[in-house]
Scaffold this motif. Structure first.
Motif, PDB file in Angstrom:
ATOM      1  N   THR A  25      -7.962 -28.647  -7.595  1.00 40.77           N
ATOM      2  CA  THR A  25      -9.096 -29.100  -6.641  1.00 40.77           C
ATOM      3  C   THR A  25      -9.715 -27.745  -6.374  1.00 40.77           C
ATOM      4  N   VAL A  26     -11.155 -27.533  -6.522  1.00 43.04           N
ATOM      5  CA  VAL A  26     -11.655 -26.242  -6.356  1.00 43.04           C
ATOM      6  C   VAL A  26     -12.577 -26.371  -5.395  1.00 43.04           C
ATOM      7  N   GLY A  27     -12.756 -25.476  -4.233  1.00 43.10           N
ATOM      8  CA  GLY A  27     -13.620 -25.250  -3.374  1.00 43.10           C
ATOM      9  C   GLY A  27     -15.092 -24.833  -3.804  1.00 43.10           C
ATOM     10  N   ASN A  28     -15.988 -25.708  -3.314  1.00 41.32           N
ATOM     11  CA  ASN A  28     -17.435 -25.313  -3.913  1.00 41.32           C
ATOM     12  C   ASN A  28     -18.245 -25.319  -2.639  1.00 41.32           C
ATOM     13  N   PHE A  29     -19.517 -24.823  -2.985  1.00 40.08           N
ATOM     14  CA  PHE A  29     -20.497 -24.817  -1.736  1.00 40.08           C
ATOM     15  C   PHE A  29     -21.481 -25.895  -2.027  1.00 40.08           C
ATOM     16  N   ALA A  30     -21.603 -26.144  -3.231  1.00 41.96           N
ATOM     17  CA  ALA A  30     -22.685 -27.307  -3.404  1.00 41.96           C
ATOM     18  C   ALA A  30     -22.333 -28.092  -4.413  1.00 41.96           C
ATOM     19  N   VAL A  31     -22.272 -29.624  -4.482  1.00 42.71           N
ATOM     20  CA  VAL A  31     -21.931 -30.308  -5.712  1.00 42.71           C
ATOM     21  C   VAL A  31     -23.394 -31.280  -5.740  1.00 42.71           C
ATOM     22  N   ARG A  32     -23.059 -32.060  -6.899  1.00 44.03           N
ATOM     23  CA  ARG A  32     -23.930 -33.186  -6.914  1.00 44.03           C
ATOM     24  C   ARG A  32     -23.997 -34.204  -6.023  1.00 44.03           C
ATOM     25  N   ALA A  33     -24.235 -34.105  -4.768  1.00 45.86           N
ATOM     26  CA  ALA A  33     -24.086 -35.120  -3.807  1.00 45.86           C
ATOM     27  C   ALA A  33     -25.149 -35.075  -2.819  1.00 45.86           C
ATOM     28  N   PHE A  77     -14.654 -29.661  -1.540  1.00 41.87           N
ATOM     29  CA  PHE A  77     -13.519 -29.635  -2.317  1.00 41.87           C
ATOM     30  C   PHE A  77     -13.859 -30.845  -3.506  1.00 41.87           C
ATOM     31  N   ALA A  78     -13.921 -30.328  -4.838  1.00 42.14           N
ATOM     32  CA  ALA A  78     -14.117 -31.173  -5.834  1.00 42.14           C
ATOM     33  C   ALA A  78     -12.866 -31.142  -6.924  1.00 42.14           C
ATOM     34  N   GLN A  79     -12.427 -32.257  -7.189  1.00 43.52           N
ATOM     35  CA  GLN A  79     -11.201 -32.085  -8.158  1.00 43.52           C
ATOM     36  C   GLN A  79     -11.480 -32.483  -9.471  1.00 43.52           C
ATOM     37  N   TRP A  80     -11.167 -31.652 -10.453  1.00 43.63           N
ATOM     38  CA  TRP A  80     -11.048 -31.856 -11.925  1.00 43.63           C
ATOM     39  C   TRP A  80     -10.218 -33.260 -12.306  1.00 43.63           C
ATOM     40  N   GLN A  81     -11.088 -34.251 -12.982  1.00 39.82           N
ATOM     41  CA  GLN A  81     -10.290 -35.398 -13.278  1.00 39.82           C
ATOM     42  C   GLN A  81     -10.544 -35.584 -14.853  1.00 39.82           C
ATOM     43  N   ALA A  82     -10.241 -36.862 -15.172  1.00 41.16           N
ATOM     44  CA  ALA A  82     -10.271 -37.354 -16.508  1.00 41.16           C
ATOM     45  C   ALA A  82     -11.597 -36.807 -17.175  1.00 41.16           C
ATOM     46  N   ASP A  83     -11.562 -36.556 -18.495  1.00 38.31           N
ATOM     47  CA  ASP A  83     -12.907 -36.188 -19.386  1.00 38.31           C
ATOM     48  C   ASP A  83     -13.789 -35.062 -18.583  1.00 38.31           C
ATOM     49  N   GLY A  84     -13.217 -34.319 -17.714  1.00 39.41           N
ATOM     50  CA  GLY A  84     -14.104 -33.189 -17.053  1.00 39.41           C
ATOM     51  C   GLY A  84     -14.948 -33.354 -15.953  1.00 39.41           C
ATOM     52  N   LYS A  85     -14.666 -34.896 -15.588  1.00 34.63           N
ATOM     53  CA  LYS A  85     -15.593 -35.254 -14.402  1.00 34.63           C
ATOM     54  C   LYS A  85     -14.893 -34.759 -13.129  1.00 34.63           C
ATOM     55  N   ARG A  86     -15.812 -34.418 -12.186  1.00 27.91           N
ATOM     56  CA  ARG A  86     -15.718 -33.737 -10.960  1.00 27.91           C
ATOM     57  C   ARG A  86     -15.937 -34.638  -9.664  1.00 27.91           C
ATOM     58  N   VAL A 105     -13.469 -34.810  -3.152  1.00 27.79           N
ATOM     59  CA  VAL A 105     -12.322 -35.389  -2.464  1.00 27.79           C
ATOM     60  C   VAL A 105     -12.230 -34.949  -0.925  1.00 27.79           C
ATOM     61  N   TRP A 106     -12.785 -33.966  -0.571  1.00 32.21           N
ATOM     62  CA  TRP A 106     -12.854 -33.538   0.798  1.00 32.21           C
ATOM     63  C   TRP A 106     -14.262 -32.537   1.110  1.00 32.21           C
ATOM     64  N   PRO A 107     -15.069 -33.048   2.295  1.00 30.63           N
ATOM     65  CA  PRO A 107     -14.429 -33.595   3.326  1.00 30.63           C
ATOM     66  C   PRO A 107     -14.699 -35.136   3.202  1.00 30.63           C
ATOM     67  N   LYS A 108     -13.876 -35.769   3.954  1.00 31.75           N
ATOM     68  CA  LYS A 108     -13.769 -37.479   3.701  1.00 31.75           C
ATOM     69  C   LYS A 108     -15.003 -37.998   3.779  1.00 31.75           C
ATOM     70  N   GLN A 109     -15.935 -37.731   4.397  1.00 26.87           N
ATOM     71  CA  GLN A 109     -17.206 -38.432   4.638  1.00 26.87           C
ATOM     72  C   GLN A 109     -18.285 -38.269   3.339  1.00 26.87           C
ATOM     73  N   ILE A 110     -18.230 -37.263   2.681  1.00 26.88           N
ATOM     74  CA  ILE A 110     -18.687 -37.351   1.610  1.00 26.88           C
ATOM     75  C   ILE A 110     -18.011 -37.497   0.227  1.00 26.88           C
ATOM     76  N   ALA A 111     -16.630 -37.747   0.348  1.00 24.98           N
ATOM     77  CA  ALA A 111     -16.038 -37.957  -0.778  1.00 24.98           C
ATOM     78  C   ALA A 111     -16.534 -39.073  -1.816  1.00 24.98           C
ATOM     79  N   THR A 112     -16.393 -38.898  -3.181  1.00 25.94           N
ATOM     80  CA  THR A 112     -16.879 -39.683  -4.185  1.00 25.94           C
ATOM     81  C   THR A 112     -15.562 -40.212  -4.951  1.00 25.94           C
ATOM     82  N   GLY A 113     -14.464 -39.791  -4.678  1.00 23.49           N
ATOM     83  CA  GLY A 113     -13.217 -40.363  -5.474  1.00 23.49           C
ATOM     84  C   GLY A 113     -11.989 -39.832  -4.691  1.00 23.49           C
ATOM     85  N   LYS A 114     -10.987 -40.473  -5.031  1.00 24.89           N
ATOM     86  CA  LYS A 114      -9.509 -40.066  -4.381  1.00 24.89           C
ATOM     87  C   LYS A 114      -8.680 -38.873  -5.200  1.00 24.89           C
TER      88      LYS A 114
END
Length: 408
Positions: free
Chosen positions: A284-292, A377-386, A389-398
């Motif tokens: 799980t990697v801290g980021n300052f911007a993601v595609r959200a 915070f975005a987590q690397w998951q299967a097939d390199g998808k991110r 996961v936190w903050p909860k209000q903008i989470a896209t996955g578990k």
């Protein structure tokens, strides 16, 4: 060698109104020159250039600033203080740029500050995180008023973002209370860790181990053994200049029985998952911007950046893009390129950028917290998808555990 990006117009991103253009005589003065000191051999540096170029193309397509076009001049500062100082001297003395937008390493930036101050050239930092950089503004305003950090939020703010992740995600959601903290022995991490330890403890977590490692470390097995013996249930990792690739591969190959997460700057790279052969899964990697949809500008910028560069941006791409717009708007308000006049307008900045609302505090540091730019915070998951996961209000996955561990 810098990579040139084909000019394009991105109408989906809201552009500032530049006002009435000046007479032709104003245009005769030539372009406004934006110097970009950065580590061009890293994605950090490549993305800074792409973000700056995108903003320049947008602004030039609308007629420029004060009737003048913008142009970019790049200097390679590498990750070395001496080379960093040479880059500043090249841009200010030889190229005579009007503003500098860039940076990456806190140690390099701190070494550059006296030379920036002597040049009396506005410098907008978009890479380094040490709070000491903008403290110079507070302690010696007349000499260091030229320094602004427009991105990222500083290490102290990042520490508070990590505390929120530890308290909210680890402690409350996952019922994890025992953590270990390991970080590279670099200035920004030295600034961050004491605040992180204090905040995590106050939030009810038990910090079982806190240790620094050298940035040249190539064998992390002794450190991982210490973490395992400490009784920690989660490992917070903080690194930027050390080899994330080696660390993650050794963690994965050892089937290390403790999940990892934190601030891993190279772990933000779009190709990181494939680069380490998928071994970053569950980090799980801290980021300052993601595609959200962080702001109305996030998704249009993100997609346009991918189209221009062929890869998603790391944080300096976001910072470089927003910094150009912030500077251009300040120049328009000042109706001048004279540094003192522009600085006064920069100090009034209230700008909605790609990652959030951007306002400078009394030290010329971008503000953090509710309503401003924050750590995600975005987590690397299967097939390199991110997945966010936190903050909860903008989470896209578990959040998922490492594949060799049972769900806790």
């Amino acid at each position: 060698m810098m990579r040139f990006i084909k000019p394009f117009i991105m109408p989906a991103v809201a552009l500032a109104a530049w006002g009435t253009a000046l007479p032709a005589s104003a245009q005769d003065k030539g372009p406004i020159r934006i110097g970009v000191p950065t580590a061009i051999q890293l994605q950090i540096g490549r993305d800074t250039q792409t973000g700056v170029r995108m903003a320049i193309d947008e602004i030039n397509a609308k007629g420029g600033v004060l009737g003048r076009k913008l142009e970019m001049v790049v200097a390679d500062e590498t990750e070395n203080p001496e080379q960093g100082i040479a880059a500043i001297k090249k841009l200010t003395a030889d190229e005579k740029v009007d503003v500098m937008i860039g940076g990456y390493t806190s140690g390099v930036t701190l070494a550059q500050l006296p030379h920036i101050a002597r040049s009396k050239t506005i410098y907008m930092e978009v890479g380094a995180a040490s709070p000491a950089i903008t403290q110079r503004v507070k302690s010696d305003y007349d000499n260091y008023k030229y320094i602004f950090r427009s991105f990222p939020i500083n290490a102290a703010h990042q520490a508070r973002g990590l505390v929120d992740f530890i308290s909210g995600m680890l402690k409350d959601e996952m019922k994890i209370q025992n953590i270990a903290i390991v970080g590279e022995n670099a200035k920004w991490v030295q600034d961050l860790v004491p605040i992180l330890k204090k905040g995590a403890t106050e939030a009810g977590a038990n910090v079982k181990l806190s240790e620094f490692f050298d940035t040249s470390t190539s064998d992390f097995s002794p450190l991982l053994a210490k973490v395992k013996d400490s009784g920690a249930q989660y490992l917070i990792v903080i690194l930027s200049h050390a080899s994330s690739d080696i660390f993650v591969k050794q963690w994965y190959d050892a089937r290390f029985p403790i999940p990892i997460g934190g601030i891993d700057v190279k772990g933000q790279d779009q190709d990181f998952f494939s680069r380490v052969g998928g071994k970053a899964i569950s980090e799980t990697v801290g980021n300052f911007a993601v595609r959200a949809p962080l702001t109305a500008k996030t998704l249009p910028f993100w997609d346009a950046f991918v189209k221009a560069a062929g890869t998603a941006p790391v944080y300096t791409g976001v910072g470089g893009y927003d910094a150009v717009h912030i500077y251009a708007e300040a120049v328009e308000r000042a109706k001048s390129l004279e540094p003192d006049a522009v600085i006064k307008e920069l100090e009034k900045t209230d700008y909605t950028g790609v990652a959030g609302k951007m306002v400078f505090d009394e030290t010329h540091d971008v503000k953090a917290g509710p309503g401003f730019v924050n750590l995600l915070f975005a987590q690397w998951q299967a097939d390199g998808k991110r997945e966010v996961v936190w903050p909860k209000q903008i989470a896209t996955g578990k959040m998922i555990p490492p594949p060799w561990m049972q769900v806790q």
